[in-house]
Design an enzyme around this catalytic site. Structure first.
Site, PDB file in Angstrom:
ATOM      1  N   TYR A 248       0.784  -1.048   0.214  1.00 35.52           N
ATOM      2  CA  TYR A 248      -0.084   0.071   0.206  1.00 35.52           C
ATOM      3  C   TYR A 248       0.909   1.258   0.192  1.00 35.52           C
ATOM      4  CZ  TYR A 248      -3.047   3.871   1.801  1.00 35.52           C
ATOM      5  OH  TYR A 248      -3.801   5.375   1.923  1.00 35.52           O
TER       6      TYR A 248
HETATM    7  O1  LIG Z   1      -2.653   7.076   8.012  1.00 40.38           O
HETATM    8  C1  LIG Z   1      -2.424   5.561   7.240  1.00 40.38           C
HETATM    9  O2  LIG Z   1      -1.429   6.131   5.144  1.00 40.38           O
HETATM   10  C2  LIG Z   1      -3.140   4.715   7.157  1.00 40.38           C
HETATM   11  O3  LIG Z   1      -4.339   4.707   7.401  1.00 40.38           O
HETATM   12  C3  LIG Z   1      -4.616   4.277   8.611  1.00 40.38           C
HETATM   13  O4  LIG Z   1      -4.167   2.804   8.141  1.00 40.38           O
HETATM   14  P1  LIG Z   1      -3.342   2.354  10.199  1.00 40.38           P
HETATM   15  O5  LIG Z   1      -3.009   3.553  10.801  1.00 40.38           O
HETATM   16  O6  LIG Z   1      -2.553   1.260   9.534  1.00 40.38           O
HETATM   17  O7  LIG Z   1      -5.272   2.873  10.295  1.00 40.38           O
HETATM   18  P2  LIG Z   1      -5.643   1.294  11.481  1.00 40.38           P
HETATM   19  O8  LIG Z   1      -5.722   0.350  10.412  1.00 40.38           O
HETATM   20  O9  LIG Z   1      -7.336   1.969  12.143  1.00 40.38           O
HETATM   21  O10 LIG Z   1      -4.496   0.732  12.609  1.00 40.38           O
HETATM   22  C4  LIG Z   1      -4.574   1.684  13.457  1.00 40.38           C
HETATM   23  C5  LIG Z   1      -3.807   0.827  14.732  1.00 40.38           C
HETATM   24  O11 LIG Z   1      -4.248   0.078  15.316  1.00 40.38           O
HETATM   25  C6  LIG Z   1      -3.702  -1.076  15.046  1.00 40.38           C
HETATM   26  N1  LIG Z   1      -4.412  -2.704  14.858  1.00 40.38           N
HETATM   27  C7  LIG Z   1      -5.407  -2.403  13.545  1.00 40.38           C
HETATM   28  C8  LIG Z   1      -6.227  -3.430  13.394  1.00 40.38           C
HETATM   29  C9  LIG Z   1      -6.211  -4.332  14.068  1.00 40.38           C
HETATM   30  O12 LIG Z   1      -6.843  -5.574  14.476  1.00 40.38           O
HETATM   31  N2  LIG Z   1      -5.387  -4.187  15.771  1.00 40.38           N
HETATM   32  C10 LIG Z   1      -4.525  -3.130  16.184  1.00 40.38           C
HETATM   33  O13 LIG Z   1      -3.555  -3.087  16.926  1.00 40.38           O
HETATM   34  C11 LIG Z   1      -2.787  -0.846  13.593  1.00 40.38           C
HETATM   35  O14 LIG Z   1      -1.073  -2.127  13.981  1.00 40.38           O
HETATM   36  C12 LIG Z   1      -2.147   0.741  13.558  1.00 40.38           C
HETATM   37  O15 LIG Z   1      -1.220   1.358  14.611  1.00 40.38           O
HETATM   38  C13 LIG Z   1      -5.727   3.410   7.120  1.00 40.38           C
HETATM   39  O16 LIG Z   1      -6.351   2.191   7.323  1.00 40.38           O
HETATM   40  C14 LIG Z   1      -4.628   3.678   5.525  1.00 40.38           C
HETATM   41  O17 LIG Z   1      -5.614   3.455   4.800  1.00 40.38           O
HETATM   42  C15 LIG Z   1      -4.095   4.629   5.332  1.00 40.38           C
HETATM   43  O18 LIG Z   1      -4.680   5.633   5.293  1.00 40.38           O
END
Ligand SMILES: O=C(O)[C@H]1O[C@H](OP(=O)(O)OP(=O)(O)OC[C@H]2O[C@@H](n3ccc(=O)[nH]c3=O)[C@H](O)[C@@H]2O)[C@H](O)[C@@H](O)[C@H]1O
Length: 478
Positions: A248
């Site tokens: 991504y």
């Molecule tokens: O800023 C971005 O560029 C991206 O932001 C977002 O990604 P992320 O920051 O990964 O958000 P998100 O999935 O809410 O996980 C948040 C936290 O929860 C943790 N997480 C997640 C799932 C889970 O089951 N457990 C967990 O601990 C996980 O490890 C993380 O630390 C958008 O989805 C992406 O499309 C893109 O725009």
């Protein structure tokens, strides 16, 4: 028997020749007769095949024509009406823009389209309504937009013909490009969808923009994920972005390079926005705040990832209203594209901004805030972060955006989540909301299916409990 004997033992040599010649003639005749029959049959078959194939292609073309969700005079009228700015004459903000919003039925796309429309700009949306998460949420967002006079076309940014047609019908001043395959971890499951939307789709869109006359200015969604394994905090636009941790992130980084090329060669005005974990009402059900909420409400466990050496993961969660202000600020300050007829006439702006909140929150803290608002204790499974593309933390430096766009986020995670819940009517006093939510969900799903069967299309007008139930009861886990 007789024939056989004669053939084997001829009475005279001449007889043999004559009889053999006659026999050969008969055989030749038979042979010729059967060849010509075969030839006729072959001709017949060729003709049949040809007519079958041309019929098939007619059927294909006509079914494509009839199935096409765009085109025609009525469609063009809808596009023009939706694209027309409606700012009052003499308005301080000028005549208003005509903005093509890609991914308009997505989370950020819906909010930006509404905000643009509310201040009097013309907006046309395009969205492919794919099934990364339940398209009924996207259709519900489309209904919301329609009720505010924003028309959303069902189409893919990979469809160059559709894009060319759109620019023929409307001289868009701006494109807000938000259509993308989102999600960091899903890239391991379906890598091709990231290439399809974030690379191929982006190039098709840029081609259409570069050919358009006038060329629009482009503002598009990059991502905080481009910082990848960068460990210098806070993340500044000039920091390294050559160590992506997920496909991504790699496709978003590629997008930054690709847009740079179109700026350099064709004079397209480009603004790339690095969004930091955007959340809020009408948000994406695959994101952690969302799926955690759903699981907590349903009494199911949540999986909390933890970094190496038991360090908590952290994100610079950014509330949707702040992001919308950043997007509109970018559109307002985007300089013009300089090309015509596919040729650059002079340098055009190329800008990149962080749109974050500047105050990272750990994932366990996110869970605590959710527990507080929901008044339910989460069942947590804490596991080491799998090697699935996640980065340990994000933290935006927003000085550049503040200086050039007037971007100033005002909503912290606690307040933002409170707004998120109260938007759906979930406040500390509303004990029965869960019940109404589930009930609403059952009714809603039943209604949706019925309408789909009769019309082939769903139209929803959603009271809040329905939306709430849709959000928390229906969508799949990430
Ligand atoms: O800023 C971005 O560029 C991206 O932001 C977002 O990604 P992320 O920051 O990964 O958000 P998100 O999935 O809410 O996980 C948040 C936290 O929860 C943790 N997480 C997640 C799932 C889970 O089951 N457990 C967990 O601990 C996980 O490890 C993380 O630390 C958008 O989805 C992406 O499309 C893109 O725009």
């Amino acid at each position: 028997m007789r024939v056989l004997e004669d053939d084997m033992f001829p009475s005279t040599p001449g007889k043999v020749k004559i009889e053999r010649a006659t026999a050969m003639n008969r055989q030749l005749h038979r042979c010729f007769a059967s060849t010509s029959t075969m030839f006729l049959w072959a001709l017949f078959l060729v003709a049949m095949t040809a007519s079958y194939l041309s019929f098939q292609s007619f059927v294909d073309t006509s079914s494509k024509y009839f199935a096409a969700s765009w085109g025609g005079l009525h469609w063009e009228r809808q596009i023009r009406a939706s694209a027309a700015p409606r700012r009052p004459p003499g308005s301080a903000a000028g005549a208003g823009m005509s903005v093509l919003v890609t991914g308009a039925a997505g989370f950020v796309g819906t909010h930006c389209s509404l905000a643009l429309r509310k201040r009097g700009d013309g907006v046309v949306g395009i969205d492919n309504f794919n099934s990364y998460y339940d398209p009924s949420l996207k259709k519900a967002r489309r209904s919301l937009l329609a009720s505010h006079g924003v028309f959303v076309i069902e189409g893919d940014i990979n469809d160059g013909r559709l894009l060319a047609k759109l620019f023929d019908v409307v001289p868009f001043t701006h494109v807000l490009h938000l259509a993308a395959q989102a999600g960091v971890r899903y890239a391991m499951e379906n890598p091709a969808s990231y290439v399809h939307s974030n690379i191929a789709g982006l190039v098709t869109l840029l081609e259409a923009c570069k050919d358009a006359d006038p060329q629009p200015a482009i503002v598009w969604a990059s991502s905080s994920s481009v910082y990848g394994l960068n460990d210098k905090v806070p993340f500044t636009e000039s920091d390294r972005t050559d160590q992506p941790a997920s496909l991504y992130a790699a496709t978003k980084k590629a997008g930054e390079e690709i847009t740079h090329t179109y700026n350099h060669i064709y004079g397209l005005s480009i603004t790339g926005l690095r969004f930091f974990t955007v959340y809020g009402p009408w948000g994406r059900p695959d994101m952690a705040y969302f799926s955690f909420t759903r699981n907590i409400l349903q009494g199911k466990p949540i999986t909390v990832y933890r970094g190496k050496n038991r360090v908590d993961l952290a994100r610079d969660f950014t509330y949707i209203d702040d992001i919308v202000k950043g997007c509109l600020g970018s559109l307002d300050t985007a300089g013009k594209s300089t090309g015509t007829g596919g040729k650059k006439r002079g340098p055009a702006p190329y800008r990149i901004f962080n749109l974050g909140n500047t105050s990272p929150v750990t994932v366990p803290n996110l869970v605590s805030i959710l527990e507080k608002h929901l008044r339910v204790k989460a069942k947590k499974n804490v596991v080491e972060m799998p090697g699935n593309g996640d980065v340990p933390f994000t933290h935006a430096n927003i000085s550049l955006a503040r200086q050039q766009l007037g971007y100033k986020p005002t909503t912290n995670l606690d307040v933002g989540l409170k707004k998120f819940f109260s938007y759906y009517g979930y406040t500390r006093g509303s004990k029965n909301l869960m019940f109404f939510g589930i009930l609403g969900g059952i009714l809603f799903l039943g209604e949706g299916r019925e309408e789909e069967e009769s019309n082939g299309e769903q139209h929803f007008s959603l009271p809040f409990p329905f939306i709430f139930s849709m959000l928390f009861c229906k969508f799949r886990s990430p």
